[in-house]
Scaffold this motif. Sequence first.
Motif, PDB file in Angstrom:
ATOM      1  N   HIS A   1     -12.648  -1.776   7.843  1.00  0.00           N
ATOM      2  CA  HIS A   1     -13.412  -2.056   9.048  1.00  0.00           C
ATOM      3  C   HIS A   1     -12.486  -2.101  10.245  1.00  0.00           C
ATOM      4  O   HIS A   1     -11.285  -2.340  10.100  1.00  0.00           O
ATOM      5  CB  HIS A   1     -14.268  -3.336   8.951  1.00  0.00           C
TER       6      HIS A   1
ATOM      7  N   ILE B   1     -20.598  -7.053   1.715  1.00  0.00           N
ATOM      8  CA  ILE B   1     -19.649  -6.262   0.937  1.00  0.00           C
ATOM      9  C   ILE B   1     -19.514  -6.911  -0.448  1.00  0.00           C
ATOM     10  O   ILE B   1     -19.001  -8.038  -0.564  1.00  0.00           O
ATOM     11  CB  ILE B   1     -18.277  -6.200   1.642  1.00  0.00           C
TER      12      ILE B   1
ATOM     13  N   HIS C   1     -13.208  -0.594   0.875  1.00  0.00           N
ATOM     14  CA  HIS C   1     -13.761  -0.374   2.214  1.00  0.00           C
ATOM     15  C   HIS C   1     -12.701  -0.641   3.280  1.00  0.00           C
ATOM     16  O   HIS C   1     -11.614  -1.132   2.983  1.00  0.00           O
ATOM     17  CB  HIS C   1     -14.946  -1.326   2.433  1.00  0.00           C
TER      18      HIS C   1
ATOM     19  N   GLN D   1     -17.286 -10.163   0.642  1.00  0.00           N
ATOM     20  CA  GLN D   1     -17.101 -10.520   2.053  1.00  0.00           C
ATOM     21  C   GLN D   1     -18.384 -10.205   2.827  1.00  0.00           C
ATOM     22  O   GLN D   1     -19.106  -9.271   2.491  1.00  0.00           O
ATOM     23  CB  GLN D   1     -15.935  -9.714   2.648  1.00  0.00           C
TER      24      GLN D   1
ATOM     25  N   HIS E   1      -9.264  -1.617   1.466  1.00  0.00           N
ATOM     26  CA  HIS E   1      -9.025  -2.838   0.695  1.00  0.00           C
ATOM     27  C   HIS E   1     -10.310  -3.268  -0.008  1.00  0.00           C
ATOM     28  O   HIS E   1     -11.383  -2.713   0.252  1.00  0.00           O
ATOM     29  CB  HIS E   1      -8.506  -3.962   1.602  1.00  0.00           C
TER      30      HIS E   1
ATOM     31  N   HIS F   1     -12.251  -7.080  -1.834  1.00  0.00           N
ATOM     32  CA  HIS F   1     -12.208  -8.538  -1.950  1.00  0.00           C
ATOM     33  C   HIS F   1     -12.771  -8.927  -3.318  1.00  0.00           C
ATOM     34  O   HIS F   1     -13.927  -8.618  -3.616  1.00  0.00           O
ATOM     35  CB  HIS F   1     -13.053  -9.194  -0.855  1.00  0.00           C
TER      36      HIS F   1
HETATM   37 MN    MN Z   1     -12.911  -6.471   4.240  1.00  0.00          MN
END
Ligand code: MN
Length: 139
Positions: free
Chosen positions: A101, A93, A99, A64, A58, A60
């Motif tokens: 997590h 980020i 990316h 983030q 995903h 942002h």
């Molecule tokens: Mn993220």
Amino acid sequence: MKTSNNKNADIIFPKGVTISNTNFTGIAWLQMLVTNQDTFDCMIGNVTFEPGVRNSWHSHPGGQILLCTSGVGYYQEKGKAIQLLEKGDVIEIAPNIVHWHGATPNSEFTHIAISTKTNLGPAVWLESVTDEEYNSYKE
Ligand code: MN
């Protein structure tokens, strides 16, 4: 304004409620800490992944920041190697960087997720992280 979340001597913030959606491979927990998006253009949540659980690829629109607080996790940007995350690590980020997590296979993992410039829009969710990608970590 002061918000007091800590009613438990063993953890800083509560685990919150389970996240159940297709963007996570298993059980994760979310406790929102700051939701006043209009005032701060920012949202903050405490996220806990059970061992082996990760989110999908995903990005942002506003970026983030992850503050790692407990356990051992993974972070990967598209085209780069997986990075190991441990308590005390900070991940920045940039906007629109693809990316994912999550936790490592054998450890629960908790981070505080700070979503910045949230008025630019919500996370953009992409494909799942394959087992091959997830298992590609090299020390
Ligand atoms: Mn993220």
